[in-house]
Design a protein around this motif. Structure first.
Motif, mmCIF file in Angstrom:
data_model
loop_
_atom_site.group_PDB
_atom_site.id
_atom_site.type_symbol
_atom_site.label_atom_id
_atom_site.label_comp_id
_atom_site.label_asym_id
_atom_site.label_seq_id
_atom_site.Cartn_x
_atom_site.Cartn_y
_atom_site.Cartn_z
ATOM 1 N N ASN A 137 0.893 -1.214 -0.044
ATOM 2 C CA ASN A 137 -0.012 -0.047 0.014
ATOM 3 C C ASN A 137 0.857 1.225 -0.033
ATOM 4 O OD1 ASN A 137 -2.372 1.500 0.059
ATOM 5 N ND2 ASN A 137 -2.390 1.230 2.388
ATOM 6 N N TRP A 161 -6.289 -1.019 -2.424
ATOM 7 C CA TRP A 161 -6.431 -0.859 -0.897
ATOM 8 C C TRP A 161 -7.250 0.442 -0.722
ATOM 9 C CZ3 TRP A 161 -5.129 -4.826 1.738
ATOM 10 C CH2 TRP A 161 -4.128 -5.690 1.370
ATOM 11 N N ASN A 187 -11.869 -5.720 -1.884
ATOM 12 C CA ASN A 187 -11.109 -4.697 -2.182
ATOM 13 C C ASN A 187 -10.698 -5.178 -3.804
ATOM 14 O OD1 ASN A 187 -11.610 -1.888 -1.058
ATOM 15 N ND2 ASN A 187 -11.423 -3.546 0.257
#
Length: 204
Positions: A137, A161, A187
């Motif tokens: 991320n 994310w 996601n």
């Protein structure tokens, strides 16, 4: 086993990892050289956690993960150069989505996951067609954004994310108390939807 040594067991347990899954080498260079001539000199040796790579139940290589801060976090040694540089390949079902993480530690927190142990690992060659890529991320990391962009263009699924997550990788998310499996499953995107989510994520 890493569980038998206080230093490696303490490090892994603190990161919510199972020390029984890994090993420990007090002198990593010496250990590596005992299996395959790898280092010219065993000077400045250090201890590392050993992450074993198996394929069809054979040990085909290993990664040494530094415990102390080190400029070289992972050192990969392949005992069989034709074998897949992939962690966890023996433990997955190919008839379900296979999650692909950036590091072996991260893969242990996700069901049916493997990890790439080298950018040149080719998953097509090992029969993994239904795959979901999970990158760290880090929206400001150009290398990661380039990889995500390529993955989306190839038509594969990718995890983008949500902006509610600040942690850098899966291990950090687990330590922060997130239900990572759930976040990953809700996601996962591909195609146009992935592009839109990716563009929003990049701007965060």
């Amino acid at each position: 086993k890493a569980s038998e040594h206080p230093r490696s067991a303490g490090y892994l347990t603190a990161r919510k990892l199972n020390p029984d899954d890994f090993y420990y080498a007090k002198h990593f260079k010496k250990f590596a050289n005992s299996l395959k001539p790898t280092f010219d000199s065993e000077k400045h040796d250090e201890d590392r956690i050993i992450i074993p790579l198996y394929y069809e139940k054979n040990l085909i290589g290993f990664q040494g993960r530094s415990i102390d801060p080190s400029p070289v976090k992972y050192i990969t040694v392949m005992l069989d150069d034709d074998a897949p540089k992939i962690y966890g390949l023996d433990n997955i079902r190919r008839d379900a989505p296979v999650y692909i993480t950036e590091g072996p530690f991260d893969s242990t927190f996700i069901r049916n996951a493997i990890a790439m142990c080298g950018a040149d690992a080719n998953v097509d060659r090992w029969g993994i067609s239904n795959r979901v890529w999970i990158y760290d991320n880090e929206p400001r990391n150009r290398e990661i954004t380039n990889r995500i962009s390529k993955t989306i263009d190839s038509g594969d699924s990718v995890v983008i994310w949500p902006d509610t997550i600040d942690d850098k990788d899966i291990n950090d998310m687990v330590m922060a108390g997130h239900d990572v499996q759930k976040i990953v499953e809700s996601n996962t995107y591909r195609g146009l939807e992935a592009k839109l989510k990716f563009n929003t994520w990049k701007r965060i």
